[in-house]
Design a protein around this motif. Structure first.
Motif, PDB file in Angstrom:
ATOM      1  N   LEU A  92      24.608   8.189  10.663  1.00  0.00           N
ATOM      2  CA  LEU A  92      23.939   8.816  11.800  1.00  0.00           C
ATOM      3  C   LEU A  92      23.513  10.248  11.497  1.00  0.00           C
TER       4      LEU A  92
ATOM      5  N   ARG B 114      15.861  10.342  14.008  1.00  0.00           N
ATOM      6  CA  ARG B 114      15.530   9.259  14.927  1.00  0.00           C
ATOM      7  C   ARG B 114      14.049   9.357  15.305  1.00  0.00           C
TER       8      ARG B 114
ATOM      9  N   PRO C 240      16.808   4.309  21.023  1.00  0.00           N
ATOM     10  CA  PRO C 240      17.206   2.924  20.758  1.00  0.00           C
ATOM     11  C   PRO C 240      16.550   1.959  21.740  1.00  0.00           C
TER      12      PRO C 240
END
Length: 134
Positions: free
Chosen positions: A10, A15, A19
């Motif tokens: 992570l 990102r 999600p």
């Protein structure tokens, strides 16, 4: 070790999207993810009209091929699973069309000859000089 590896993983990436919320059965997630990759591979570069006109058949084929690849019994996909496949495949398509994946030609399922004890294998995607494991 799993928690340690998860924390490390992570911390080592940026990102791109939030999600994807999933309401599908977690036991079918591998099937859905593989079907999404197959759907992406088969339809990347096709006209949207062509994909839309054959969407149900393309999705059923992706699920069927995914089940064979994972050595599962054939399953008919539920509507929510089909929507998730389209969403995941769309994210893959967007990523590989963007500059985030680098430059160069996109090669899907590139083959690598074996050498010595390492056998022949097939990768997922190469873009430029980067190999992506999807």
């Amino acid at each position: 070790m799993e928690d340690c590896v998860r924390r490390y993983n992570l911390s080592e990436y940026d990102r791109i999207w939030v999600p994807l919320p999933s309401i599908t059965d977690p036991q079918r997630r591998g099937l859905i993810n593989e079907a999404a990759f197959i759907f992406f591979c088969e339809n990347h570069g096709k006209e949207r009209k062509e994909v839309s006109a054959n969407l149900e058949a393309l999705l059923e084929d992706s699920f069927s091929r995914s089940a064979r690849f994972l050595q599962l019994e054939p399953h008919h996909a539920k509507p929510v699973e089909k929507r998730e496949v389209v969403a995941i495949a769309g994210r893959l398509d967007t990523f590989f069309q963007s500059s985030q994946s680098g430059g160069g030609a996109l090669q899907i399922n590139p083959e690598f000859p074996g050498c010595g004890i390492v056998g022949h294998c097939v990768g997922d995607v190469i873009r430029g000089d980067t190999l992506y494991e999807v």
